[in-house]
Design a protein around this motif. Structure first.
Motif, PDB file in Angstrom:
ATOM      1  N   ARG A   4     -11.036   2.375 -18.585  1.00 51.08           N
ATOM      2  CA  ARG A   4     -11.106   3.646 -17.879  1.00 51.08           C
ATOM      3  C   ARG A   4      -9.805   3.881 -17.125  1.00 51.08           C
ATOM      4  O   ARG A   4      -9.251   2.949 -16.526  1.00 51.08           O
ATOM      5  CB  ARG A   4     -12.284   3.625 -16.911  1.00 51.08           C
ATOM      6  CG  ARG A   4     -12.541   4.927 -16.209  1.00 51.08           C
ATOM      7  CD  ARG A   4     -13.781   4.826 -15.354  1.00 51.08           C
ATOM      8  NE  ARG A   4     -13.642   3.824 -14.326  1.00 51.08           N
ATOM      9  CZ  ARG A   4     -14.649   3.314 -13.629  1.00 51.08           C
ATOM     10  NH1 ARG A   4     -15.891   3.724 -13.888  1.00 51.08           N
ATOM     11  NH2 ARG A   4     -14.438   2.415 -12.685  1.00 51.08           N
ATOM     12  N   TRP A  12     -20.360   8.565  -9.117  1.00 49.26           N
ATOM     13  CA  TRP A  12     -19.863   8.868 -10.459  1.00 49.26           C
ATOM     14  C   TRP A  12     -20.848   9.757 -11.189  1.00 49.26           C
ATOM     15  O   TRP A  12     -22.061   9.615 -11.031  1.00 49.26           O
ATOM     16  CB  TRP A  12     -19.673   7.571 -11.254  1.00 49.26           C
ATOM     17  CG  TRP A  12     -18.592   6.706 -10.709  1.00 49.26           C
ATOM     18  CD1 TRP A  12     -18.691   5.816  -9.676  1.00 49.26           C
ATOM     19  CD2 TRP A  12     -17.239   6.661 -11.150  1.00 49.26           C
ATOM     20  NE1 TRP A  12     -17.476   5.222  -9.448  1.00 49.26           N
ATOM     21  CE2 TRP A  12     -16.566   5.715 -10.344  1.00 49.26           C
ATOM     22  CE3 TRP A  12     -16.526   7.313 -12.153  1.00 49.26           C
ATOM     23  CZ2 TRP A  12     -15.215   5.408 -10.512  1.00 49.26           C
ATOM     24  CZ3 TRP A  12     -15.185   7.014 -12.323  1.00 49.26           C
ATOM     25  CH2 TRP A  12     -14.542   6.076 -11.513  1.00 49.26           C
ATOM     26  N   MET A  65     -14.375  10.148 -23.014  1.00 53.53           N
ATOM     27  CA  MET A  65     -15.439  10.595 -22.118  1.00 53.53           C
ATOM     28  C   MET A  65     -14.796  10.808 -20.755  1.00 53.53           C
ATOM     29  O   MET A  65     -14.074   9.924 -20.270  1.00 53.53           O
ATOM     30  CB  MET A  65     -16.530   9.539 -22.034  1.00 53.53           C
ATOM     31  CG  MET A  65     -17.744   9.974 -21.218  1.00 53.53           C
ATOM     32  SD  MET A  65     -18.727  11.221 -22.060  1.00 53.53           S
ATOM     33  CE  MET A  65     -19.624  10.183 -23.210  1.00 53.53           C
ATOM     34  N   TYR A  66     -15.038  11.947 -20.174  1.00 50.74           N
ATOM     35  CA  TYR A  66     -14.453  12.276 -18.880  1.00 50.74           C
ATOM     36  C   TYR A  66     -15.518  12.211 -17.793  1.00 50.74           C
ATOM     37  O   TYR A  66     -16.611  12.762 -17.948  1.00 50.74           O
ATOM     38  CB  TYR A  66     -13.832  13.673 -18.923  1.00 50.74           C
ATOM     39  CG  TYR A  66     -12.505  13.700 -19.643  1.00 50.74           C
ATOM     40  CD1 TYR A  66     -12.436  13.553 -21.019  1.00 50.74           C
ATOM     41  CD2 TYR A  66     -11.314  13.847 -18.942  1.00 50.74           C
ATOM     42  CE1 TYR A  66     -11.217  13.552 -21.691  1.00 50.74           C
ATOM     43  CE2 TYR A  66     -10.090  13.857 -19.593  1.00 50.74           C
ATOM     44  CZ  TYR A  66     -10.054  13.703 -20.965  1.00 50.74           C
ATOM     45  OH  TYR A  66      -8.837  13.700 -21.622  1.00 50.74           O
ATOM     46  N   TYR A  67     -15.160  11.560 -16.691  1.00 52.28           N
ATOM     47  CA  TYR A  67     -16.081  11.370 -15.580  1.00 52.28           C
ATOM     48  C   TYR A  67     -15.473  11.930 -14.299  1.00 52.28           C
ATOM     49  O   TYR A  67     -14.278  11.735 -14.043  1.00 52.28           O
ATOM     50  CB  TYR A  67     -16.347   9.881 -15.351  1.00 52.28           C
ATOM     51  CG  TYR A  67     -16.930   9.160 -16.527  1.00 52.28           C
ATOM     52  CD1 TYR A  67     -16.109   8.557 -17.479  1.00 52.28           C
ATOM     53  CD2 TYR A  67     -18.310   9.047 -16.685  1.00 52.28           C
ATOM     54  CE1 TYR A  67     -16.649   7.888 -18.563  1.00 52.28           C
ATOM     55  CE2 TYR A  67     -18.854   8.368 -17.766  1.00 52.28           C
ATOM     56  CZ  TYR A  67     -18.007   7.794 -18.699  1.00 52.28           C
ATOM     57  OH  TYR A  67     -18.552   7.126 -19.768  1.00 52.28           O
ATOM     58  N   ARG A 111     -11.156   9.039 -17.258  1.00 48.61           N
ATOM     59  CA  ARG A 111     -11.560   9.124 -18.651  1.00 48.61           C
ATOM     60  C   ARG A 111     -11.557   7.740 -19.272  1.00 48.61           C
ATOM     61  O   ARG A 111     -10.845   6.835 -18.812  1.00 48.61           O
ATOM     62  CB  ARG A 111     -10.651  10.068 -19.443  1.00 48.61           C
ATOM     63  CG  ARG A 111      -9.227   9.580 -19.635  1.00 48.61           C
ATOM     64  CD  ARG A 111      -8.393  10.658 -20.322  1.00 48.61           C
ATOM     65  NE  ARG A 111      -7.022  10.226 -20.555  1.00 48.61           N
ATOM     66  CZ  ARG A 111      -6.056  11.018 -21.011  1.00 48.61           C
ATOM     67  NH1 ARG A 111      -6.324  12.303 -21.286  1.00 48.61           N
ATOM     68  NH2 ARG A 111      -4.833  10.553 -21.183  1.00 48.61           N
ATOM     69  N   GLY A 141     -20.680  11.793 -17.203  1.00 45.55           N
ATOM     70  CA  GLY A 141     -19.603  11.988 -18.161  1.00 45.55           C
ATOM     71  C   GLY A 141     -19.832  13.159 -19.097  1.00 45.55           C
ATOM     72  O   GLY A 141     -20.972  13.564 -19.349  1.00 45.55           O
ATOM     73  N   GLN A 190     -18.083  14.536 -22.912  1.00 46.31           N
ATOM     74  CA  GLN A 190     -17.201  14.125 -24.008  1.00 46.31           C
ATOM     75  C   GLN A 190     -16.201  15.229 -24.355  1.00 46.31           C
ATOM     76  O   GLN A 190     -16.578  16.396 -24.511  1.00 46.31           O
ATOM     77  CB  GLN A 190     -18.028  13.785 -25.249  1.00 46.31           C
ATOM     78  CG  GLN A 190     -17.210  13.392 -26.463  1.00 46.31           C
ATOM     79  CD  GLN A 190     -16.493  12.068 -26.284  1.00 46.31           C
ATOM     80  OE1 GLN A 190     -17.024  11.128 -25.698  1.00 46.31           O
ATOM     81  NE2 GLN A 190     -15.267  11.982 -26.790  1.00 46.31           N
ATOM     82  N   GLU A 193     -21.292  16.581 -14.705  1.00 46.79           N
ATOM     83  CA  GLU A 193     -20.164  17.167 -15.419  1.00 46.79           C
ATOM     84  C   GLU A 193     -20.644  18.091 -16.529  1.00 46.79           C
ATOM     85  O   GLU A 193     -21.728  17.896 -17.088  1.00 46.79           O
ATOM     86  CB  GLU A 193     -19.282  16.080 -16.056  1.00 46.79           C
ATOM     87  CG  GLU A 193     -18.693  15.081 -15.090  1.00 46.79           C
ATOM     88  CD  GLU A 193     -19.509  13.813 -15.007  1.00 46.79           C
ATOM     89  OE1 GLU A 193     -18.946  12.752 -14.667  1.00 46.79           O
ATOM     90  OE2 GLU A 193     -20.733  13.881 -15.286  1.00 46.79           O
TER      91      GLU A 193
END
Length: 119
Positions: free
Chosen positions: A45, A109, A92-94, A38, A112, A114, A6
């Protein structure tokens, strides 16, 4: 070996925009099911946006109308366009991907990125 990387996170004021990217290697995004999740500190999550194959998308109610998930299969990349950001979007985005769409769980996955939204 599958890798999801990401990028695009950062700090922005409320009302601003960011575009997250998720570059996939060892994995073809064409016709695959992928998603953005997120996690905020102290919270579970949550799924934010989902893309099924190459067309259908769904969104969490909290982001509907503000976030857009998309894929560029030529670049093997998943995107999340985030507009009208709010402080509660801070997390935090995954990105995540499934081997096959009918699998219940996401198999891969990223690490992440931020996102911080200030008021």
């Amino acid at each position: 070996q599958v890798q999801l990387v990401e990028s695009g996170g950062g700090s922005v004021q409320a009302g601003g925009s960011l575009r997250l990217s998720c570059a996939a290697s060892g994995y073809t995004t064409t016709n695959r099911c992928m998603a953005w999740f997120r996690q905020a500190p102290g919270k579970e999550r949550e799924g934010v946006a989902f893309i099924f194959g190459d067309r259908s998308q769904t969104y969490a109610d909290s982001v509907k109308g503000r976030f857009t998930i998309s894929k560029d299969n030529a670049k093997n990349t998943l995107y999340l366009q985030m507009n009208s950001l709010k402080p509660e979007d801070t997390a935090m985005y995954y990105c995540a991907a499934k081997i096959l769409c009918y699998y219940s769980q996401y198999n891969y996955w990223g690490q992440g990125t931020q996102v911080t939204v200030s008021s």
